[in-house]
Scaffold this active site. Sequence first.
Site, short mmCIF file in Angstrom:
data_model
loop_
_atom_site.label_atom_id
_atom_site.label_comp_id
_atom_site.label_asym_id
_atom_site.label_seq_id
_atom_site.Cartn_x
_atom_site.Cartn_y
_atom_site.Cartn_z
N ARG A 28 0.83 -1.20 0.00
CA ARG A 28 0.00 0.00 0.00
C ARG A 28 0.86 1.25 0.00
O ARG A 28 1.88 1.31 0.70
CB ARG A 28 -0.94 0.01 1.21
CG ARG A 28 -1.93 -1.12 1.16
CD ARG A 28 -3.05 -1.02 2.17
NE ARG A 28 -3.75 -2.31 2.20
CZ ARG A 28 -4.63 -2.72 1.30
NH1 ARG A 28 -4.95 -1.93 0.30
NH2 ARG A 28 -5.18 -3.91 1.38
N ASP A 29 0.43 2.23 -0.81
CA ASP A 29 1.14 3.50 -0.85
C ASP A 29 1.04 4.18 0.51
O ASP A 29 -0.01 4.18 1.15
CB ASP A 29 0.55 4.41 -1.94
CG ASP A 29 1.48 5.55 -2.31
OD1 ASP A 29 2.05 5.52 -3.42
OD2 ASP A 29 1.66 6.47 -1.46
N ILE A 30 2.12 4.78 0.95
CA ILE A 30 2.17 5.42 2.26
C ILE A 30 1.30 6.69 2.31
O ILE A 30 0.85 7.09 3.39
CB ILE A 30 3.65 5.71 2.65
CG1 ILE A 30 3.81 5.83 4.15
CG2 ILE A 30 4.20 6.91 1.91
CD1 ILE A 30 5.26 5.77 4.60
N ASN A 86 4.50 6.49 -13.72
CA ASN A 86 5.14 7.78 -13.99
C ASN A 86 6.56 7.55 -14.49
O ASN A 86 7.25 6.64 -14.03
CB ASN A 86 5.18 8.61 -12.70
CG ASN A 86 3.81 9.08 -12.28
OD1 ASN A 86 3.01 9.51 -13.12
ND2 ASN A 86 3.50 9.01 -10.99
N GLU A 94 8.84 10.12 -8.39
CA GLU A 94 9.56 10.41 -7.14
C GLU A 94 10.53 9.30 -6.77
O GLU A 94 11.57 9.57 -6.19
CB GLU A 94 8.57 10.57 -5.98
CG GLU A 94 7.72 11.82 -6.05
CD GLU A 94 6.62 11.81 -4.99
OE1 GLU A 94 6.65 10.96 -4.07
OE2 GLU A 94 5.73 12.67 -5.10
N VAL A 95 10.13 8.06 -7.05
CA VAL A 95 10.96 6.92 -6.67
C VAL A 95 11.45 6.25 -7.94
O VAL A 95 10.63 5.79 -8.76
CB VAL A 95 10.16 5.93 -5.79
CG1 VAL A 95 11.02 4.71 -5.46
CG2 VAL A 95 9.68 6.60 -4.51
N HIS A 99 7.47 1.21 -10.89
CA HIS A 99 6.30 0.77 -10.12
C HIS A 99 5.04 1.19 -10.84
O HIS A 99 4.99 2.22 -11.51
CB HIS A 99 6.32 1.34 -8.69
CG HIS A 99 6.48 2.82 -8.63
ND1 HIS A 99 7.71 3.43 -8.79
CD2 HIS A 99 5.59 3.82 -8.43
CE1 HIS A 99 7.56 4.75 -8.68
NE2 HIS A 99 6.28 5.01 -8.47
N MET A 100 4.03 0.36 -10.66
CA MET A 100 2.71 0.63 -11.23
C MET A 100 1.78 0.97 -10.06
O MET A 100 1.70 0.21 -9.09
CB MET A 100 2.23 -0.63 -11.96
CG MET A 100 0.87 -0.54 -12.56
SD MET A 100 0.40 -2.19 -13.18
CE MET A 100 1.22 -2.17 -14.76
N HIS A 101 1.11 2.13 -10.13
CA HIS A 101 0.10 2.47 -9.14
C HIS A 101 -1.21 1.79 -9.52
O HIS A 101 -1.58 1.80 -10.70
CB HIS A 101 -0.16 3.98 -9.12
CG HIS A 101 0.99 4.84 -8.71
ND1 HIS A 101 1.07 5.45 -7.48
CD2 HIS A 101 2.12 5.21 -9.36
CE1 HIS A 101 2.18 6.16 -7.41
NE2 HIS A 101 2.84 6.04 -8.54
P1 AMP Z 1 5.91 8.13 -8.16
O1 AMP Z 1 5.62 9.60 -8.08
O2 AMP Z 1 5.17 7.44 -9.26
O3 AMP Z 1 7.40 7.84 -8.16
O4 AMP Z 1 5.29 7.52 -6.83
C1 AMP Z 1 6.03 7.15 -5.71
C2 AMP Z 1 5.03 6.73 -4.68
O5 AMP Z 1 5.72 6.04 -3.64
C3 AMP Z 1 4.29 7.90 -4.01
O6 AMP Z 1 2.89 7.75 -4.22
C4 AMP Z 1 4.67 7.76 -2.53
O7 AMP Z 1 3.61 8.09 -1.66
C5 AMP Z 1 5.07 6.30 -2.43
N1 AMP Z 1 6.00 5.97 -1.36
C6 AMP Z 1 7.16 6.61 -1.07
N2 AMP Z 1 7.75 6.02 -0.01
C7 AMP Z 1 6.94 4.99 0.37
C8 AMP Z 1 7.00 4.00 1.39
N3 AMP Z 1 8.01 3.95 2.25
N4 AMP Z 1 6.00 3.10 1.48
C9 AMP Z 1 4.95 3.15 0.61
N5 AMP Z 1 4.84 4.04 -0.39
C10 AMP Z 1 5.82 4.96 -0.50
#
Ligand code: AMP
Length: 115
Positions: A28-30, A86, A94-95, A99-101
């Site tokens: 689950r997304d944080i 993204n 951001e990461v 990853h797929m949302h």
């Molecule tokens: P993106 O902008 O597509 O790279 O999305 C990165 C996602 O990772 C964001 O929705 C964050 O809320 C999520 N995220 C970052 N750190 C964590 C974590 N430790 N556990 C779960 N989700 C995270």
Amino acid sequence: MATIFTKIIKGEIPSDIVYRDEQVTAFRDIHPQAPTHVLIVPNKEIATVNDVTPEDEQLVGHMFTVARLIAEKEGVAESGYRLLVNCNRDANQEVFHLHMHLFGGRPLGPMLARR
Ligand code: AMP
């Protein structure tokens, strides 16, 4: 250096894991943006969609199979859901670990914010 998602996959950082197998982990997304907001992540580090190679095709296809399973498990398969990936700056990635949302559980509105 390992990505934050690799640390989650290895159990070094706590997370709410909803699915895992030898190829992908989903948690689950944080900061959830919908009642269901799950991230489906390859266990192998791939930074962005730009780094996906033909060798990754089975893995990337598997991410969709897992998305389907999670949507069913979360009870959103019939009502509907959105899958989103993204890539880089203009998409606000951001990461830098592919990853797929998976968003669901409410009407999600238009695909992009209108400007
Ligand atoms: P993106 O902008 O597509 O790279 O999305 C990165 C996602 O990772 C964001 O929705 C964050 O809320 C999520 N995220 C970052 N750190 C964590 C974590 N430790 N556990 C779960 N989700 C995270």
